[in-house]
Write a protein that holds these residues in place. Sequence first.
Motif, mmCIF file in Angstrom:
data_model
loop_
_atom_site.group_PDB
_atom_site.id
_atom_site.type_symbol
_atom_site.label_atom_id
_atom_site.label_comp_id
_atom_site.label_asym_id
_atom_site.label_seq_id
_atom_site.Cartn_x
_atom_site.Cartn_y
_atom_site.Cartn_z
ATOM 1 N N VAL A 288 52.519 -80.321 16.323
ATOM 2 C CA VAL A 288 51.595 -81.450 16.474
ATOM 3 C C VAL A 288 52.032 -82.598 15.558
ATOM 4 O O VAL A 288 51.935 -83.774 15.913
ATOM 5 C CB VAL A 288 50.153 -81.018 16.173
ATOM 6 N N ALA A 289 52.531 -82.255 14.364
ATOM 7 C CA ALA A 289 53.054 -83.285 13.453
ATOM 8 C C ALA A 289 54.210 -84.042 14.098
ATOM 9 O O ALA A 289 54.307 -85.271 13.974
ATOM 10 C CB ALA A 289 53.501 -82.638 12.138
ATOM 11 N N VAL A 290 55.089 -83.333 14.796
ATOM 12 C CA VAL A 290 56.189 -83.997 15.514
ATOM 13 C C VAL A 290 55.627 -84.944 16.574
ATOM 14 O O VAL A 290 56.090 -86.083 16.726
ATOM 15 C CB VAL A 290 57.118 -82.949 16.158
ATOM 16 N N LEU B 121 60.762 -94.938 10.355
ATOM 17 C CA LEU B 121 61.409 -93.667 10.046
ATOM 18 C C LEU B 121 60.289 -92.674 9.796
ATOM 19 O O LEU B 121 59.185 -93.066 9.402
ATOM 20 C CB LEU B 121 62.301 -93.798 8.805
ATOM 21 N N ALA B 122 60.546 -91.389 10.026
ATOM 22 C CA ALA B 122 59.495 -90.404 9.810
ATOM 23 C C ALA B 122 60.067 -89.137 9.189
ATOM 24 O O ALA B 122 61.131 -88.659 9.595
ATOM 25 C CB ALA B 122 58.776 -90.074 11.113
ATOM 26 N N ILE B 123 59.351 -88.616 8.182
ATOM 27 C CA ILE B 123 59.640 -87.320 7.570
ATOM 28 C C ILE B 123 58.604 -86.352 8.129
ATOM 29 O O ILE B 123 57.407 -86.507 7.899
ATOM 30 C CB ILE B 123 59.537 -87.400 6.037
ATOM 31 N N VAL B 124 59.069 -85.350 8.871
ATOM 32 C CA VAL B 124 58.163 -84.545 9.686
ATOM 33 C C VAL B 124 58.458 -83.056 9.516
ATOM 34 O O VAL B 124 59.630 -82.659 9.475
ATOM 35 C CB VAL B 124 58.307 -84.901 11.181
ATOM 36 N N GLY B 125 57.411 -82.236 9.456
ATOM 37 C CA GLY B 125 57.670 -80.804 9.393
ATOM 38 C C GLY B 125 56.441 -79.993 9.067
ATOM 39 O O GLY B 125 55.305 -80.419 9.285
ATOM 40 N N GLY B 126 56.697 -78.807 8.529
ATOM 41 C CA GLY B 126 55.607 -77.910 8.187
ATOM 42 C C GLY B 126 56.023 -76.962 7.085
ATOM 43 O O GLY B 126 57.211 -76.798 6.789
#
Length: 646
Positions: free
Chosen positions: A190-192, A206-211
């Motif tokens: 969902v974050a992606v 730009l995006a820093i995305v993950g879990g």
Amino acid sequence: MRDKIDTLEKAKHEPIAIIGIGCRFPGADNPEEFWQLLSQGGNAITKVPEVHWDLKQYCSDAVNTPGKICTAYGGFVPHLKEFDAAFFRIAPREAISLDPQQRLLLEVSWEALENAAIPAEELKGTATGVFIGICGTDYWHQLLNRNPNQIDAYLTTGNTHSLASGRLSHFYGLTAPSISLDTACSSSLVAVHLAIKSLRDRESNLAIVGGVNRLIAPQVSINFSQAKMLSPDGLCKTFDTSANGFVRSEGCGIVILKRLDDAIADRDNIQAVLLGSAVNQDGRTSSITTPNSLSQQAVIKQALKNSKIKPSQVSYVESHGTGTSLGDLIEIEALSSVFAYNEQLILGAVKTNIGHLESASGIASSIKTVLSLQKSTIPANLHLKQPHNQIDWQKSPFILPKNNLSWEKKEQPRIAGVSAFGLSGTNAHVIISEAPDMEDSHTVIRPDSNLFSLSARNKPALQQLVTNYTEYLEKNPHLNLEDICLTVNIGRSHFNHRLALTASSTLELQSKLRQFINQKTPTEFWQGKVNLNSEPKVTVINSPEVQKPLLDLAASMLINPVADLDVAKICWEINDQSSLQSNENQTVIFTKINHELDDWQLLTSGLAQLYILGVAINWQTVAKNFGGNRITLPTYPFQRQTYWWD
């Protein structure tokens, strides 16, 4: 008006590039090790380490024993209590109250940015978004169980979920949306999805995305055991008749995202492309944790529609695949409806290798899919002895890989889907395509030598970094010297402990680093420590014989050169012979004119020595003259110490 509509429609479906990856998964500390684990059919599940909880006290072979866990197994990553607090400018007292999940996010996000060849300081003040899936609260509960007199000023900031993303934004100085979210098992996917929307809407560039997920205390595992969710034998047997539950795991995965057109323009190392995504909810089912096949079908169909592709274009799906009998059947039912007319569709299941990372499971599945595209190979699913006997596999398009399968490039781009279905009922699906072919940016005339730099916050870290690079180059002798030098020079932060050298080949670079490890001093090799709080003033002087283009080029490779020799602490003299001498007030770096070398080649040794003295180098200008592409290289070796409350 038509142009405006077309522009809006294009933005609505704009592809998003993955330009950096970092991960810390069971059995793998980075993407290279993760691929090695997958490609070799590795099973990273182990017995629960003592540092997490006492097996004798909390585990029982008897299912449903009150207060006990029905399994002694899980997927774990190292350094639960250790952290490089000094690197991230966190005081020891604060570090003790810092959730290990936040610690992992700091380390792995830094590694992902280095994998993307983006120096962290370049992000300060930029519209970079942070989107993090997180649901664990183990450490916070431990800290809350202390005597109230022991609660310090850092408890909330160190453990509340909002600070998981907020801390990253604060540390890097980012100004775009910063969101922590909890939809259970689908959180990171969902974050992606949210990051894709933010990039398309131009609120992020730009995006820093993950879990992230950490297993610290036994209580949640006891709960899941009582709910009969866990596999007693510690095996996640996705789509197998004997599937009997999932295996809890921990870890962290981060990807760096950018709009594809921007990534191409910036010559980033594009590792894969996100074509689209979708999120929905199960609504009312027989119980709050029971999946909904119709909702799963709908979210996959919507993701395909948002990506502007047909089901038949998808050749691989990385399933949610928890290995629960009911969940696997419902997922196959949904996939059968969406992909009924595909000739074949390969179904992957990374949980058979590393277990269920819960809030980080979606990003783990995504990273596996990206690596499979890069390596043109789909790894085998483990623990598959007898495909589920309630599914008519002969009439389905599905292939369950019992061995590694080739996934070679064809005329049409290879496309995959990734699913994550949350315990909360929130479902997500993302469509991933292979990276586009990029034009080679190597210089037409290969330079006679190139400039290589490394740096760290302390001497042990620098020594470890040199060792890591030496071993990496020995394993990857095919790497191009221009690519290596460009990546380390423009794609890393430059700290106070430094080394620099010149080399004409990857083999020579490797040899010089090996000599340094063996405490020898190679030629054209310099090292030193600089004061980052006091940048020395430097000037460039020359004789009348030096052509103006060479002088201009030398000056362009420095950030803030001064014209006055009297105020300069460092003088870079470019001449036929030296006319100045170093003294206690001024250091002279001499570069001898050599008409057989190109201008930029002539300056390499001088730049290396200036770098060691703390002069700010214009690495973009250096890269422009030496060429090369961003590539994957070793990341920073954190120097951890124990920070823990017992």
